[in-house]
Design an enzyme around this catalytic site. Structure first.
Site, mmCIF file in Angstrom:
data_model
loop_
_atom_site.group_PDB
_atom_site.id
_atom_site.type_symbol
_atom_site.label_atom_id
_atom_site.label_comp_id
_atom_site.label_asym_id
_atom_site.label_seq_id
_atom_site.Cartn_x
_atom_site.Cartn_y
_atom_site.Cartn_z
ATOM 1 N N GLY A 1 0.853 -1.180 0.000
ATOM 2 C CA GLY A 1 0.000 0.000 0.000
ATOM 3 C C GLY A 1 0.887 1.227 0.000
ATOM 4 N N TYR B 1 4.069 -2.970 2.316
ATOM 5 C CA TYR B 1 3.384 -2.296 3.435
ATOM 6 C C TYR B 1 2.840 -3.330 4.421
ATOM 7 C CZ TYR B 1 0.075 0.560 6.067
ATOM 8 O OH TYR B 1 -0.601 1.178 7.078
ATOM 9 N N GLU C 1 5.011 -11.240 -5.990
ATOM 10 C CA GLU C 1 3.978 -11.435 -7.014
ATOM 11 C C GLU C 1 4.388 -10.918 -8.389
ATOM 12 O OE1 GLU C 1 4.013 -9.323 -4.604
ATOM 13 O OE2 GLU C 1 2.950 -7.462 -5.004
ATOM 14 N N ASP D 1 -17.237 -13.151 -21.932
ATOM 15 C CA ASP D 1 -17.863 -13.198 -20.604
ATOM 16 C C ASP D 1 -19.344 -13.588 -20.676
ATOM 17 O OD1 ASP D 1 -15.411 -12.300 -19.864
ATOM 18 O OD2 ASP D 1 -16.036 -10.252 -19.447
#
Ligand code: XMP
Length: 511
Positions: free
Chosen positions: A55, A83, A171, A227
């Site tokens: 963050g 963070y 990540e 979708d």
């Protein structure tokens, strides 16, 4: 109960990516904003593990997001990232300092020591750092398990309580062993089984909907996109003929696309499909309109009107099916609220319609997961891997006023360009490629005669997320073949240009 990991969102830019990385391991990850869930609720939900995201804040700022320290005593394994790492140290009584001029940004050498978190990670590798604050003194009970030249506590652990923090970002792919580290956390530390598969998701969703929608009639608007197609296919498995799909062909689709939708849904999947051929209505409303936003608005409005007309003809419908997917639901980095965005499959759906409920079977899935479900349901790859295509269709690729003649020209030029790219079998296919019909005419010579034809622009971009994009360096041969064919096969086109603008400052679409 399904195995789940919580991604507790503190406003970092990578929160969605963290969830995706977890799911790549066949573990279901759920993102929740830090102020939308309590430690008690986390305990009650039975998560296998919790990941605290990065963050933009500093833990010393009273206004920055904090969390109930009880979280650390729930017995649930926790991994704090950036963070989240600092916050965990703060919550457990460690010392955080500002690195000031020695803050780290970019690929940094990382030295790790022995810890289950780093199993299979060599002592020296490269990680991705982006921080100003750092953990100066780890809290009591924690030990340092990694460092960099400037960051004495690049990772810490309280192995007994299964609490881990990393200052770097596992990540992002720049962290060489990031995937391994997340894998270690999920399996060695959280003890996950990794049994979240798209086959299971499809089967259990169909089963659930079959129960919930017994005797109910459902309606789904198909756009031709992946979708709504996958949502409809799932519903069809659950309720069969009680699902009706409405496909509004606005005449702004690419060559052959509307027929393909009909062939797949009615022909191949045997679904009840109402195809509304509304080209004339849309063209009439678009006549004389050149302004892009007005075109978009008109198309959206007309779509809703037609959809409502069709729904009315069907009588009582209980359920509206929508293809909302996870990124539409989670407002990234909100920290405030998991806002729900309205989903616009084509041009938006009526806001007030008389349905008992709205069913969104893909709300939990990322795009790549939606595609995987589509394949398990037997949808063809051409549909499942369809390029993104704007709801307003070719209307935003015909610059200026939209006419049937211009649309037909564009459709042909676009089909040639796509064919040539597909024929070339490029190892690095562009993420999106299409033709645009500009409003320029230019002088040419065709068969010894002066011509004054239209100018077609070709666009191909390479991107991960469509937020930024680079123009694709297509081989000259491919461009030459496309240009040759377009000017030869289309009588009214005398010039072809290639768009070499990146986004930003240009956008992908021209309008
Ligand atoms: P831009 O042009 O904004 O496009 O760089 C980014 C991506 O979004 C698609 N796009 C749209 N999709 N309705 C949509 O559903 C729209 O009005 C629209 N405009 C652009 C575009 O094709 C690209 O993939």
């Amino acid at each position: 109960m399904r195995e789940r990991v919580l991604v507790l969102d503190f406003g970092g830019q990578y929160n969605m990516l963290i969830a995706r990385r977890v799911r790549e391991n066949h573990v279901y990850a759920e993102i929740r904003a830090w102020n939308r869930i309590t430690a008690d609720q986390i305990a009650a939900a039975g998560y296998k593990g919790v990941i605290l995201t990065g963050g933009p804040n500093s833990v010393y700022d009273p206004a920055s997001p904090h969390f109930d320290a009880a979280l650390l005593n729930l017995g649930v394994p926790i991994l704090g990232i950036c963070y989240g790492h600092q916050l965990m140290a703060w919550m457990a009584g460690g010392e955080i300092a500002s690195a000031g001029s020695v803050s780290e940004y970019g690929k940094i050498g990382l030295t790790v020591s022995d810890s289950p978190l780093f199993a299979g990670v060599p002592a020296g590798s490269v990680c991705w750092m982006s921080h100003t604050d750092y953990v100066k003194t780890p809290p009591p009970g924690f030990s340092v398990i990694a460092s960099t030249a400037l960051c004495p506590c690049a990772a810490m652990a309280d192995e007994g309580r299964r609490l881990y923090g990393v200052q770097f970002h596992p990540e992002v792919t720049h962290t060489q062993y990031g995937r391994q580290i997340l894998h270690n956390f999920l399996f060695a530390i959280c003890g996950c089984a990794g049994d979240w598969t798209m086959e299971d998701f499809a089967a259990s969703t169909v089963e659930r909907l079959r129960g919930e929608l017994e005797g109910k009639r459902a309606l789904c608007a198909l756009s031709g996109g992946v979708d709504s197609a996958v949502a409809a296919a799932l519903l069809h498995k659950a309720v069969g003929d009680r699902l009706v799909c409405v496909f509004v062909d606005h005449g702004l689709l690419r060559k052959g696309e509307a027929d393909e939708v009909e062939r797949v849904f009615r022909g191949q999947l045997g679904m009840r499909l109402i195809r509304v051929d509304a080209e004339e209505r849309f063209l009439a409303r678009l006549a004389g309109v050149a302004e892009p936003e007005r075109k978009r608005r008109i198309i959206g409005e007309e779509f809703i009107r037609i959809f409502e007309e069709e729904a009315k003809k069907l009588g009582q419908i209980d359920v509206l099916v929508q293809g909302t997917i996870y990124p539409d639901v989670v407002e990234s980095g909100s920290g405030e609220a998991a806002l729900i965005k309205s989903h616009h499959n084509v041009g938006g759906l009526p806001e007030r319609m008389d349905f008992e409920r709205v069913v969104e079977p893909l709300r939990e899935l990322f795009k790549d997961e939606v595609r995987a479900v589509g394949l398990t349901l037997g949808l063809p790859e051409t549909l499942v891997y369809r390029q993104p295509f704007p709801g307003p269709g070719l209307a935003v690729r015909v610059l200026g006023e939209v006419t049937k003649e211009k649309l037909d020209t564009l459709r042909e030029a676009d089909a040639v360009f796509r064919e040539e790219i597909e024929k070339a079998g490029l190892s690095d296919r562009p993420s999106q490629y299409f033709a645009v019909l500009t409003d320029e005419r230019s002088v040419g010579v065709k068969g010894d005669m002066r011509s004054y034809g239209r100018t077609v622009a070709l666009r191909a971009v390479t991107t991960d997320d469509f937020m930024t994009a680079d123009w694709t360096r297509l081989p000259y041969e491919v461009l030459a073949a496309a240009s040759g064919r377009i000017t030869n096969e289309l009588r009214n086109v005398s010039r072809v240009v290639y768009d070499i603008s990146s986004k930003p400052p240009a956008t992908v679409e021209w309008e």
